[in-house]
Design an enzyme around this catalytic site. Structure first.
Site, PDB file in Angstrom:
ATOM      1  N   ARG A  15       0.846  -1.204   0.000  1.00  0.00           N
ATOM      2  CA  ARG A  15       0.000   0.000   0.000  1.00  0.00           C
ATOM      3  C   ARG A  15       0.873   1.243   0.000  1.00  0.00           C
ATOM      4  NH1 ARG A  15      -3.608  -0.156   5.145  1.00  0.00           N
ATOM      5  NH2 ARG A  15      -4.701   1.531   4.062  1.00  0.00           N
ATOM      6  N   TYR A 153       4.123   8.852  17.187  1.00  0.00           N
ATOM      7  CA  TYR A 153       4.639   8.733  15.818  1.00  0.00           C
ATOM      8  C   TYR A 153       5.986   9.448  15.692  1.00  0.00           C
ATOM      9  CZ  TYR A 153       4.490   8.736  10.677  1.00  0.00           C
ATOM     10  OH  TYR A 153       4.772   8.546   9.345  1.00  0.00           O
ATOM     11  N   ILE A 186       2.805  13.122   1.622  1.00  0.00           N
ATOM     12  CA  ILE A 186       2.693  12.364   0.384  1.00  0.00           C
ATOM     13  C   ILE A 186       1.241  11.916   0.230  1.00  0.00           C
ATOM     14  CG2 ILE A 186       3.583  10.436  -0.958  1.00  0.00           C
ATOM     15  CD1 ILE A 186       5.715  12.493  -0.238  1.00  0.00           C
TER      16      ILE A 186
END
Length: 243
Positions: A15, A153, A186
């Protein structure tokens, strides 16, 4: 065909950025093994997109946060020489720090950071025998900029860079390089759950005034994975439009 008959492993390779990288390496002649955690639909879509290159594609279900599954992957590979490992598998579980569940903190670190350690440990053992290899981490500018709601993260991505800086010194004498590619915003499904107003704000923050394409990140990965990048080690290449 820069990677003709070279074995390339891409975690999270079905993915988003991983899929773009899988297709790019296949187009350059590589034997690609793309791992995925459980999305069979995405795996089959990659198989379809591979077209005539599908005979050089292997799809392997593997949760990189689980040591037993990663060990089973490397046991299956055995003595087959691996030229490139791309640690791309990653997840987000966003929340403000005071509201973040410990489980969401741990899950992100287990996948993004510990998963990269487990995969790289197996790769190093394989690559040292042949005295050649390229190990890449897909990190993030979040590691240096920081975003609200992404302490887990950001910590995992900063950890990847620290891991890279140390590991590259351990393996350089064996012809193995370890580097990071740091994509900015992105256009992948990783951004799909963001509110439209936040997406608009993020896009304004990019000097290029657009989000990047997965193929642009794949091109950076291919360069650092190539023989041409033999003297680039322990560095982070940002593909972020200037942020």
């Amino acid at each position: 065909m820069r990677f003709s008959n070279q074995r390339v492993i891409i975690s999270g390779g079905t993915r988003g950025l991983g899929r773009a990288a899988s297709l790019a390496f296949l187009s350059e002649g590589a034997l690609v093994q793309a791992t995925y955690r459980g999305n069979e639909e995405a795996a089959e879509e990659l198989r379809s997109l591979a077209g005539d290159n599908v005979e050089r594609l292997t799809l392997t279900r593997c949760d990189v946060s689980q040591e037993a599954e990663v060990q089973a992957l490397w046991d299956e590979i055995g003595d087959q020489p691996i030229s490139v490992l791309i640690n791309n598998a990653g997840i987000r579980r966003d929340a403000l720090m005071p509201l973040m569940d410990k489980a969401d903190w741990q899950t992100v670190l287990d996948t993004n950071l510990t998963g990269g350690y487990l995969m790289s440990r197996g790769a190093v053992k394989n690559m040292m025998a042949q005295r050649y290899g390229r190990i890449l981490f897909v990190t993030s500018p979040t590691s240096r900029i920081g975003f609200q709601g992404q302490t887990n993260y950001g910590a995992s991505k900063a950890g990847q860079i620290g891991l890279t800086r140390s590991l590259c010194k351990e393996v350089a004498s064996r012809g193995i390089t370890v580097n990071c590619v740091s994509p900015g915003f992105i256009a992948t499904e990783l951004l799909d759950d963001l509110p439209p107003e936040l997406i608009k704000e993020y896009k304004k923050s990019v000097p290029a005034r657009r989000f990047g394409k997965p193929e642009e990140v794949a091109a950076a990965l291919m360069f650092l994975a190539s023989a041409d990048a033999a003297y680039i080690n322990g560095t982070t290449l940002e593909v972020a439009g200037g942020i």
